[in-house]
Design a protein around this motif. Structure first.
Motif, PDB file in Angstrom:
ATOM      1  N   MET A 134     -15.515 -14.254  -5.332  1.00  0.00           N
ATOM      2  CA  MET A 134     -14.514 -14.971  -4.545  1.00  0.00           C
ATOM      3  C   MET A 134     -14.811 -14.830  -3.055  1.00  0.00           C
ATOM      4  N   LYS A 238      -3.598 -20.345   1.110  1.00  0.00           N
ATOM      5  CA  LYS A 238      -4.597 -20.832   0.170  1.00  0.00           C
ATOM      6  C   LYS A 238      -5.001 -19.812  -0.888  1.00  0.00           C
ATOM      7  N   GLN A 239      -4.741 -18.549  -0.629  1.00  0.00           N
ATOM      8  CA  GLN A 239      -5.207 -17.519  -1.547  1.00  0.00           C
ATOM      9  C   GLN A 239      -4.182 -16.390  -1.631  1.00  0.00           C
ATOM     10  N   ARG A 241      -3.612 -12.241  -3.330  1.00  0.00           N
ATOM     11  CA  ARG A 241      -4.256 -11.071  -3.935  1.00  0.00           C
ATOM     12  C   ARG A 241      -3.179 -10.085  -4.375  1.00  0.00           C
ATOM     13  N   SER A 251      -6.587 -14.925  -6.489  1.00  0.00           N
ATOM     14  CA  SER A 251      -6.472 -16.285  -7.003  1.00  0.00           C
ATOM     15  C   SER A 251      -6.329 -17.300  -5.883  1.00  0.00           C
ATOM     16  N   ARG A 252      -6.904 -18.462  -6.108  1.00  0.00           N
ATOM     17  CA  ARG A 252      -6.601 -19.596  -5.251  1.00  0.00           C
ATOM     18  C   ARG A 252      -5.180 -20.048  -5.557  1.00  0.00           C
TER      19      ARG A 252
END
Length: 383
Positions: A134, A238-239, A241, A251-252
């Protein structure tokens, strides 16, 4: 996604570790929901094993979601190797509890030798350098929430997530902070809506509104079920954790704008109906057996202190059951998808289920009479 490092594309690097079976199995089990069994990119069916000092790090990804877990191990030779995720998991789970596992790359680097007791396997490997990682993003918002509270927010809402790919922005749970100091979770499929909230951690005051995908929701829910501690969440627009003990889930986020859900919540509903939650759930479950339509419709007639629940089908016949209720409004008839009703009743922890009703054509609010932290909106259907 980007390649891990620009290393020579040998199948694997020198790698020799000894790991305890139970800890290894637990980590591999977490990978199973991330790795897709059917994949057009072969490397994505593998997990990456990285030996470094006294730890073994296991990584799985599908390019949208990545799981990483670190566990203690005896490291003889540091290195990296990839192995078919489901195959490795199936072998490890069938070993006796408490055994140890020795993992060592072969001299040609094309396979991984696996030994435990009298069992020996050789797993084919793909180049570790081809395994995608990632992309690290700046995650400016970080806060902690207890695992039990995060689990409650997910459980109270996830059943309302949509499965329609055309409305991808509904295929998850929306999280955001509210002006009155709550962390709120919302899910809707257009026919029903579930909302739950908890106190907003001070560090999350400026968090953006985010939509966490269905798959990520399922995976984080499994992880937090195993801990009784705080979960650390870091996110951008956008992301996201999650740090759960020794596990890391990245994850996106779903791109797109979540609907202005508050506009569909009928706060003006002024009629209050209360019913025993278990009796109501059991009755709906029994009556819906007679409903052969795909939407499983059941009809409810409310009058005085009685609710009559009924279903009819030209194929099977009809059924009706009456319940005692608390209600002071005018008589009403409305219909609902039985599955939607039962999904709501499963979230009611107290004895009483409460409905806030407008008229027969308006959406209805359902809630646990003793819990104001969650509510459910159901659209009526013609029966």
């Amino acid at each position: 996604m980007i390649p891990a490092e620009n290393l020579p594309l040998t199948a694997s690097e020198p790698f020799h570790v000894v790991v305890e079976r139970n800890a290894f199995l637990k980590a591999l089990s977490h990978c199973q929901g991330v790795v897709e069994r059917r994949n057009t990119v072969p490397i994505l069916a593998h997990v990456l094993l990285e030996a470094n000092e006294n730890t073994l790090k296991i990584t799985a990804t599908d390019l949208e979601l990545a799981f990483i877990e670190t566990l203690p191990a005896q490291i003889t030779t540091q290195g990296r190797v990839t192995v078919a995720a489901h195959l490795l998991f199936d072998v490890v789970r069938k070993l006796p509890e408490g055994t140890t596992i020795e993992l060592k790359t072969t001299e040609d680097g094309a396979s991984l030798n696996f030994k435990s007791g009298r069992s020996t396997y050789n797993f084919a490997c793909l180049p570790a350098a081809e395994f995608p990682m990632m992309t690290a993003e700046d995650l400016p918002c970080t806060f902690k929430i207890h695992a039990a509270e995060l689990a409650r927010l997910i459980d109270r809402t996830r059943f309302s997530m949509s499965t329609e790919e055309t409305r991808y922005y509904l295929n998850g749970i929306c999280f955001h902070g509210t002006a009155d100091g709550f962390l709120r979770a919302i899910a809707t499929d257009g026919l029903r809506l579930a909302q739950a909230q908890t106190d907003l951690p001070p560090e999350a005051a400026k968090m953006p509104q985010v939509i966490i995908s269905r798959k990520t929701i399922h995976e984080i829910r499994k992880l937090i079920d195993e801990v009784a501690e705080d979960v650390t969440i870091s996110l951008s627009d956008k992301q996201i954790r999650f740090v759960v003990g020794s596990s890391l889930l990245i994850s996106r986020l779903i791109e797109g704008k979540f609907p202005e859900y508050e506009k569909v919540i009928p706060f003006s509903n002024d009629k209050v109906l209360e019913v025993d939650a278990k009796e109501f759930s059991d009755a709906v479950d029994r009556i819906s057996i007679m409903s052969t339509d795909k939407m499983r419709p059941v009809k409810m007639r409310v009058e005085g202190t009685t609710m009559a629940i009924s279903a009819h089908s030209t194929e099977t016949g009809s059924a009706v059951e009456e319940l005692e209720i608390k209600y002071t409004g005018s008589p009403l008839d409305f219909g609902f998808n039985a599955r939607y009703i039962l999904d709501v009743t499963q979230q009611v922890m107290s004895q009483t289920l409460q409905f806030l009703i407008g008229d027969e054509t308006q959406a209805i609010i359902a809630k646990d009479a003793s819990d104001n932290s969650a509510l459910y909106v159901l659209m009526p259907m013609r029966v």
